[in-house]
Design a protein around this motif. Sequence first.
Motif, PDB file in Angstrom:
ATOM      1  N   ILE A 158       0.858  -1.191   0.000  1.00  0.00           N
ATOM      2  CA  ILE A 158       0.000   0.000   0.000  1.00  0.00           C
ATOM      3  C   ILE A 158       0.893   1.238   0.000  1.00  0.00           C
ATOM      4  N   ALA A 159       0.735   2.071  -1.009  1.00  0.00           N
ATOM      5  CA  ALA A 159       1.547   3.283  -1.149  1.00  0.00           C
ATOM      6  C   ALA A 159       0.686   4.380  -1.761  1.00  0.00           C
ATOM      7  N   ASP A 160       1.288   5.532  -2.028  1.00  0.00           N
ATOM      8  CA  ASP A 160       0.574   6.622  -2.676  1.00  0.00           C
ATOM      9  C   ASP A 160       0.593   6.445  -4.187  1.00  0.00           C
ATOM     10  N   LEU A 161      -0.391   7.045  -4.848  1.00  0.00           N
ATOM     11  CA  LEU A 161      -0.438   7.034  -6.306  1.00  0.00           C
ATOM     12  C   LEU A 161       0.754   7.804  -6.865  1.00  0.00           C
ATOM     13  N   ASP A 162       1.330   7.306  -7.959  1.00  0.00           N
ATOM     14  CA  ASP A 162       2.465   8.010  -8.556  1.00  0.00           C
ATOM     15  C   ASP A 162       1.974   9.192  -9.389  1.00  0.00           C
ATOM     16  N   SER A 163       2.911   9.922  -9.967  1.00  0.00           N
ATOM     17  CA  SER A 163       2.564  11.153 -10.680  1.00  0.00           C
ATOM     18  C   SER A 163       1.685  10.876 -11.900  1.00  0.00           C
ATOM     19  N   ASP A 164       1.873   9.733 -12.558  1.00  0.00           N
ATOM     20  CA  ASP A 164       1.052   9.408 -13.725  1.00  0.00           C
ATOM     21  C   ASP A 164      -0.401   9.211 -13.328  1.00  0.00           C
ATOM     22  N   GLN A 165      -0.641   8.457 -12.237  1.00  0.00           N
ATOM     23  CA  GLN A 165      -2.010   8.212 -11.804  1.00  0.00           C
ATOM     24  C   GLN A 165      -2.652   9.455 -11.193  1.00  0.00           C
ATOM     25  N   ARG A 166      -1.823  10.304 -10.584  1.00  0.00           N
ATOM     26  CA  ARG A 166      -2.341  11.553 -10.007  1.00  0.00           C
ATOM     27  C   ARG A 166      -2.615  12.584 -11.089  1.00  0.00           C
ATOM     28  N   GLY A 167      -1.897  12.457 -12.208  1.00  0.00           N
ATOM     29  CA  GLY A 167      -2.032  13.447 -13.267  1.00  0.00           C
ATOM     30  C   GLY A 167      -1.262  14.717 -13.000  1.00  0.00           C
ATOM     31  N   GLY A 168      -0.229  14.632 -12.171  1.00  0.00           N
ATOM     32  CA  GLY A 168       0.584  15.806 -11.866  1.00  0.00           C
ATOM     33  C   GLY A 168       1.618  15.465 -10.820  1.00  0.00           C
ATOM     34  N   PRO A 169       2.422  16.460 -10.396  1.00  0.00           N
ATOM     35  CA  PRO A 169       3.482  16.207  -9.415  1.00  0.00           C
ATOM     36  C   PRO A 169       2.932  15.646  -8.108  1.00  0.00           C
ATOM     37  N   VAL A 170       3.744  14.845  -7.446  1.00  0.00           N
ATOM     38  CA  VAL A 170       3.343  14.273  -6.163  1.00  0.00           C
ATOM     39  C   VAL A 170       3.568  15.298  -5.055  1.00  0.00           C
ATOM     40  N   PRO A 171       2.862  15.185  -3.938  1.00  0.00           N
ATOM     41  CA  PRO A 171       3.056  16.122  -2.821  1.00  0.00           C
ATOM     42  C   PRO A 171       4.335  15.814  -2.051  1.00  0.00           C
ATOM     43  N   ALA A 172       4.702  16.726  -1.175  1.00  0.00           N
ATOM     44  CA  ALA A 172       5.963  16.597  -0.438  1.00  0.00           C
ATOM     45  C   ALA A 172       6.002  15.351   0.433  1.00  0.00           C
ATOM     46  N   ASP A 173       4.842  14.930   0.980  1.00  0.00           N
ATOM     47  CA  ASP A 173       4.829  13.771   1.874  1.00  0.00           C
ATOM     48  C   ASP A 173       4.506  12.475   1.130  1.00  0.00           C
ATOM     49  N   HIS A 174       4.697  12.471  -0.174  1.00  0.00           N
ATOM     50  CA  HIS A 174       4.420  11.297  -1.006  1.00  0.00           C
ATOM     51  C   HIS A 174       5.165  10.071  -0.474  1.00  0.00           C
ATOM     52  N   VAL A 175       4.452   8.946  -0.420  1.00  0.00           N
ATOM     53  CA  VAL A 175       5.045   7.681   0.003  1.00  0.00           C
ATOM     54  C   VAL A 175       5.201   6.804  -1.235  1.00  0.00           C
ATOM     55  N   LEU A 176       6.441   6.556  -1.581  1.00  0.00           N
ATOM     56  CA  LEU A 176       6.766   5.822  -2.792  1.00  0.00           C
ATOM     57  C   LEU A 176       6.375   4.359  -2.659  1.00  0.00           C
ATOM     58  N   GLY A 177       5.917   3.771  -3.756  1.00  0.00           N
ATOM     59  CA  GLY A 177       5.589   2.358  -3.774  1.00  0.00           C
ATOM     60  C   GLY A 177       6.787   1.508  -4.160  1.00  0.00           C
ATOM     61  N   VAL A 178       6.510   0.350  -4.729  1.00  0.00           N
ATOM     62  CA  VAL A 178       7.586  -0.546  -5.153  1.00  0.00           C
ATOM     63  C   VAL A 178       8.264   0.069  -6.371  1.00  0.00           C
ATOM     64  N   GLY A 179       9.543   0.377  -6.254  1.00  0.00           N
ATOM     65  CA  GLY A 179      10.280   0.994  -7.345  1.00  0.00           C
ATOM     66  C   GLY A 179      11.591   0.286  -7.607  1.00  0.00           C
ATOM     67  N   HIS A 180      12.327   0.814  -8.561  1.00  0.00           N
ATOM     68  CA  HIS A 180      13.597   0.203  -8.946  1.00  0.00           C
ATOM     69  C   HIS A 180      14.564   0.131  -7.761  1.00  0.00           C
ATOM     70  N   ALA A 181      14.621   1.213  -6.981  1.00  0.00           N
ATOM     71  CA  ALA A 181      15.570   1.237  -5.863  1.00  0.00           C
ATOM     72  C   ALA A 181      15.214   0.198  -4.812  1.00  0.00           C
ATOM     73  N   SER A 182      13.926   0.092  -4.457  1.00  0.00           N
ATOM     74  CA  SER A 182      13.532  -0.864  -3.414  1.00  0.00           C
ATOM     75  C   SER A 182      13.756  -2.299  -3.881  1.00  0.00           C
ATOM     76  N   ILE A 183      13.487  -2.570  -5.156  1.00  0.00           N
ATOM     77  CA  ILE A 183      13.734  -3.912  -5.687  1.00  0.00           C
ATOM     78  C   ILE A 183      15.223  -4.212  -5.706  1.00  0.00           C
ATOM     79  N   SER A 184      16.027  -3.218  -6.095  1.00  0.00           N
ATOM     80  CA  SER A 184      17.485  -3.402  -6.127  1.00  0.00           C
ATOM     81  C   SER A 184      18.023  -3.735  -4.744  1.00  0.00           C
TER      82      SER A 184
END
Length: 495
Positions: free
Chosen positions: A119-145
């Motif tokens: 469970i994470a926040d919607l990314d910029s594509d799903q939001r349709g714009g920049p994410v807010p300052a307190d955005h909680v990143l989901g599963v990404g390249h860095a976390s998988i790495s």
Amino acid sequence: MLPDLSTELTTRLREAFRAADYDADGVVDALGPQAHAALGRGEPEAARRMTEDSGALGTLIRLFLLGDAEDERAVRAALPGVDLDDAVKAEVLRGDGDRLRAGLDIRPYGDDEGSWWVIADLDSDQRGGPVPADHVLGVGHASISLARATSRRPVDTLLDLGTGCGVQALHASRHARRITATDLSERALALARGTFRINELDVELRQGEWFGPLRGRRFDQVVCNPPFVVGPPRVDYVYRDSGLAGDDASALVVRQLPAFLAEGGVGQLLASWVHRRGEDWADRVSGWLPRGGVDAWFVQRDVADPTLYVGTWLRDAGVDPRSAEGRAKASRWLDWFAENDVEGIGFGFVTLRRTEEAHAEVVCEDLRHAYDDPLGPESAAWLDRVAWLRARSNADLLATRFTVPGTVLLEEVSAPVEDGWSSVVRRLHRTDGPGWQHELDETAARLLAGFRGALPLEDLVTLLAYAHDLDEEALTEAVVPVVRELVRHGMVVPA
């Protein structure tokens, strides 16, 4: 107002997801390999077509993975038992006219042993714009790495420092008996709590900055995906910016982490470091370590030029580098790089082990070449080999019988000469792990040909010196450091 992902709500969601097969395997089965791969590339249309006749699972895929607005009746049918009003209040869903959209990113994520939901926040594509300052990143390249670079040997206690949405703690649940997760962000902890509840995991959560909530405690393992973005001291986004200048966030974690390890405990993290004009990156990062008592392995996987680095991170947050906001941020960022003589930004993995041995091993390696094997098993084996070498004198090494693993090959490059071919390069290549390579001279190649586990190293040196009329003492002095290096890289192993 933070999302209240209560035990009751997450239980209902879990039951609905299981009934619909909304898990890692179920999504792949529904989409098929081609549409699933396209979705991973950010091309959703093929996935949308494949979900048209998939019932509740199709609804959940479109809702949470594609970001589509769905009819309320379809959402209610896909989430039986879930009070939709409660789901909206908890930000799981949000209204869009007479339809519903996902308010949070809730997606299946799995490993070889099974599937979870994150469970994470919607990314910029799903939001349709920049994410807010307190955005909680989901599963990404860095976390998988980081997950792929982490050792999975069983431990009693594990700390996930800066847990975010909880990805590293999920992986830790496979091999750690007790898990503690921390974060400075209240929103991150709220979403991580939801991640742990929906997966029925018992994780201790602590709020605070860096190691602040953990004074006096020690862990068998620490994993950390810190806000390692390099640049001027600011916090535009809490998931990536520390408020510290340059690479000070990575330096802080490397410097302080060993104090929170039990004897023999291992810490593993992602880190970034600046490449400054006239400065060796290895000197820089090794200087972050406390004096003595820590084995350290720094692996550099990439070096980005400042311009590419700035553009990448602006787009990551949904900021168009061509916009007025993007140009202003890029200008300040690039000015800071220029003022601080930054020529590049290195990125990689750090493995630390607390040790009471008199001699700690500190190694910095540039491994920017391509390799597929995860680094986690190799990091654990690297520490084993370091300990094995430290416990053995040169005399012990000479008395050891060695073999060459089947994954190690000798490659030769020859150039044409008058009477045929002449070898110009002999390269020992390990085809698994990080794919290490070592160039050898003809004498070393002949020595390794005798590594069959039958004779100790000292006997092989004696035979080689006799057969080729070489000085045995000089040959021994030359051989020992080479063999130590090959053992450390797993290219020769004790028989």
